[in-house]
Design an enzyme around this catalytic site. Structure first.
Site, PDB file in Angstrom:
ATOM      1  N   GLY A   1      -1.172  -0.823  13.761  1.00 44.79           N
ATOM      2  CA  GLY A   1      -1.542  -2.118  13.753  1.00 44.79           C
ATOM      3  C   GLY A   1      -0.431  -2.539  12.207  1.00 44.79           C
ATOM      4  CB  THR A   2       0.662  -1.111   9.358  1.00 47.38           C
ATOM      5  OG1 THR A   2       0.637   0.363   9.609  1.00 47.38           O
ATOM      6  CG2 THR A   2      -0.870  -1.308   9.333  1.00 47.38           C
TER       7      THR A   2
ATOM      8  NE  ARG B   1      -0.725   3.877  13.268  1.00 50.72           N
ATOM      9  CZ  ARG B   1       0.793   4.579  12.022  1.00 50.72           C
ATOM     10  NH1 ARG B   1       1.223   5.833  12.093  1.00 50.72           N
ATOM     11  NH2 ARG B   1       0.754   3.493  11.392  1.00 50.72           N
TER      12      ARG B   1
ATOM     13  CG  ASP C   1      -2.657  -0.200  -2.215  1.00 53.36           C
ATOM     14  OD1 ASP C   1      -2.373   0.404  -1.310  1.00 53.36           O
ATOM     15  OD2 ASP C   1      -3.410  -1.433  -1.623  1.00 53.36           O
TER      16      ASP C   1
ATOM     17  CG  ASP D   1      -3.191   3.650  -1.446  1.00 54.12           C
ATOM     18  OD1 ASP D   1      -4.160   3.777  -1.924  1.00 54.12           O
ATOM     19  OD2 ASP D   1      -3.349   2.933  -0.234  1.00 54.12           O
TER      20      ASP D   1
ATOM     21  CB  ALA E   1      -9.959  10.267   8.472  1.00 50.54           C
ATOM     22  CG  ASN E   2      -7.110   6.489   5.965  1.00 52.42           C
ATOM     23  OD1 ASN E   2      -7.860   5.942   5.571  1.00 52.42           O
ATOM     24  ND2 ASN E   2      -6.702   5.652   7.344  1.00 52.42           N
TER      25      ASN E   2
ATOM     26  CB  SER F   1      -0.859  -0.252   1.258  1.00 54.60           C
ATOM     27  OG  SER F   1      -1.836   1.018   1.437  1.00 54.60           O
TER      28      SER F   1
END
Ligand code: 16G
Ligand code: MG
Length: 548
Positions: free
Chosen positions: A505-506, A511, A283, A281, A377-378, A69
């Site tokens: 989670g990534t 955060r 991907d 983004d 929101a992203n 991504s």
């Protein structure tokens, strides 16, 4: 298939995709994601797992997408797509993690165990669709997926370079031929075709103009828009930037994630003041709009604003169709700007559900409405329409009064522009353009619907991010002890202050999100909360500093 033929699983692994690392890897929010060099054996094993999953689903097609991504070029990743084009069922994430981490020597026996556990009938056919993003490491990983599928006698079909949502779409179409044709061309035909239908019905009016700049993040989305561009017949004039040429690196200082998190315009675009820009983004599953004003300041139109635009327009169409009985609702996460939630509930009077971060949670919650609109929101989001909702609208399109029929036909086109399987930057872009056009809105009109509260995101590195637990859709932190009390205390000092923390989670970080009435306050609050995380959750490295 008799158990003895599982030996090939081991042989393929040892000969072609051996496990060369002991680094533990976990199937997270969006599959496995790490340095590409650590992934080959993982992807091979996901090929195996996809076959088992296909057989559990009576031979329906499963997808494998190779992508990381919005991560930078050296990373890559893999995720599985379930038969209706949705994310892999959560209960299989643990199975995927187990299969990815066993040694080559234990692979055969673990595969046999999983076959038993999930009750996969090895006599059935199995079908797996495989797609990849533009990373130079992707073809090798896609080949590993193919080998995994073949090792268990499944049938792989490679789609080459596609956006993540295109692969989801193709999987869905393969399993449900009423949804479309399972090819890249089938995708263009349905989604772009419906957008052109809408455009032909709606003259260009008001402050809308058909020029749209696009930041392609040097990834796959921009490349596909370059194909689409030629077929738009002037309905939309795309000025495509960051298409991966001229040494532009994937997601580096560009793309939806960069724009959203840094709140800066991407490199690689010559900005014209007040010109609207769509940023994708890497991907192609996230979309953010923005414009730069005459003082060179950026104004973001993120997932919250996109959701609001779509929700208010669909509500209007439902009214014009006379189908107000259909329940429309919106799904957000804790990252949604407080001002957006207020605007939706108080001005638009549309119900909002808040869920945990991650598409699967949003998607699931959206399915409980007749028409569910979900956006992070992203910029990741889409609209899902129940069968019932589609039937009601179809009926009106055929049998309603003239005006109602017109609105219903427009809504049917709108439904066809939507990729309901997952958030899709290309489909969302055409949805947004349709609404702006229908309403004659310029980008400043859109931005003026409501004003976002200034916000800030930070990350903090800690020894073990799993010490952070949360509840109430991640808005409250339940451990480590004392952290939430401290956050409450900090937040209470600010007007319209809000802040929360969660483990990513990534990425191996915690955060921090904050918002307040001014940017200075939002920045300061975020930094103070980051310090609290550092102090109470085992921060490592330098303690976060307060802004000057
Ligand atoms: C993944 C998720 C996205 C989420 C993000 C959060 C999918 C397909 N994607 O990209 O929805 O916003 O992770 O990342 O589920 P974080 O946990 O690192 O903050
Ligand atoms: Mg993405």
């Amino acid at each position: 298939m008799p158990p003895s033929s599982l030996r090939v699983v081991y042989a393929f692994a040892r000969e072609m995709h051996p496990k060369t690392t002991d680094v533990f890897i976990q199937y997270g929010t969006a599959g496995f994601r790490t340095k590409a060099s650590l992934l080959e054996h993982v992807v091979y094993r996901m090929g195996l797992l996809a076959v088992l999953r296909s057989r559990v689903k009576n031979g329906r097609t499963i997808g494998i997408m190779i992508t990381a991504s919005h991560n930078l070029e050296p990373d890559n990743g893999v995720k599985l797509v379930d038969p209706d084009g949705e994310m892999l069922e959560q209960s299989w994430e643990e199975i995927a993690t187990r299969l990815a981490n066993v040694s080559d020597n234990d692979l055969e026996s673990t595969t046999a165990e999983i076959i038993k556990q999930v009750n996969s009938d090895m006599t059935l056919k199995a079908s797996v669709y495989i797609g990849m993003d533009t990373r130079y490491t992707s073809p090798r990983l896609a080949a590993a997926a193919v080998h995994g599928v073949m090792a268990l006698k499944g049938t792989p079909k490679e789609f080459g370079i596609v956006t993540t949502p295109m692969l989801h779409f193709c999987v869905k179409c393969r399993n449900d031929n009423t949804y479309g044709t399972p090819t890249e061309e089938g995708y263009y035909e349905k989604i772009v075709g419906a957008f052109k239908n809408i455009s032909q019905k709606l003259p260009v009016v008001g402050n809308y103009n058909t020029t749209l700049y696009v930041d392609g993040a040097n990834g796959v989305g921009g490349k596909k828009l370059n194909i689409i561009k030629k077929s738009l017949d002037g309905e939309l004039d795309l000025v495509l930037c960051n298409l991966g040429g001229n040494g532009g690196k994937l997601n580096l200082n560009c793309g939806a994630d960069f724009v959203k998190v840094s709140q800066k315009p991407p490199v690689g675009i010559e900005h014209v003041p007040f010109q609207r820009v769509a940023s994708l983004d890497g991907d192609g599953d996230r979309l953010i709009y923005y414009y730069v004003d005459d003082k060179n300041e950026i104004h973001l139109l993120d997932g919250d604003q996109i959701a609001i635009l779509l929700a208010s327009y669909i509500t209007e169409l439902l009214k014009s169709c006379g189908a107000q009985e259909l329940r429309l609702g919106l799904v957000q996460t804790a990252y949604a700007n407080g001002a957006s939630t207020r605007y939706i509930t108080q001005e638009l009077k549309i119900p909002v559900t808040c869920v945990k971060t991650g598409v699967k949670h949003l998607h699931h919650a959206a399915l409980s409405y007749d028409i569910g609109i979900y956006f992070e929101a992203n910029g990741h989001g889409t609209v899902v329409y129940s069968k019932e909702a589609k039937n009601v609208v179809r009926k009106i399109a055929e049998e309603g009064e003239a005006e109602q029929r017109k609105a219903a036909q427009l809504l049917l086109n709108f439904i066809d522009v939507t990729n309901e399987t997952v958030g899709d930057a290309i489909s969302d872009l055409f949805l947004v353009e349709s609404v702006l056009r229908a309403r004659g809105l310029g980008v400043r009109d859109w931005a003026a619907l409501y004003r976002d509260l200034p916000c800030r995101q930070l990350k903090v590195t800690v020894q073990d991010r799993n010490v952070i637990s949360t509840t109430d859709a991640e808005r409250q932190c339940t451990s480590p002890e004392g952290l939430q009390t401290k956050i409450n205390e900090l937040v209470s000092k600010y007007t319209s202050g809000r802040s929360f923390v969660r483990a990513s989670g990534t990425e191996d970080v915690v955060r921090v999100y904050s918002e307040a009435d001014t940017q200075e306050s939002a920045d300061k609050l975020a930094a103070e909360v980051a310090q609290a995380v550092f102090d109470l959750a085992g921060g490592v490295g330098d303690r976060p500093e307060l802004p000057e």
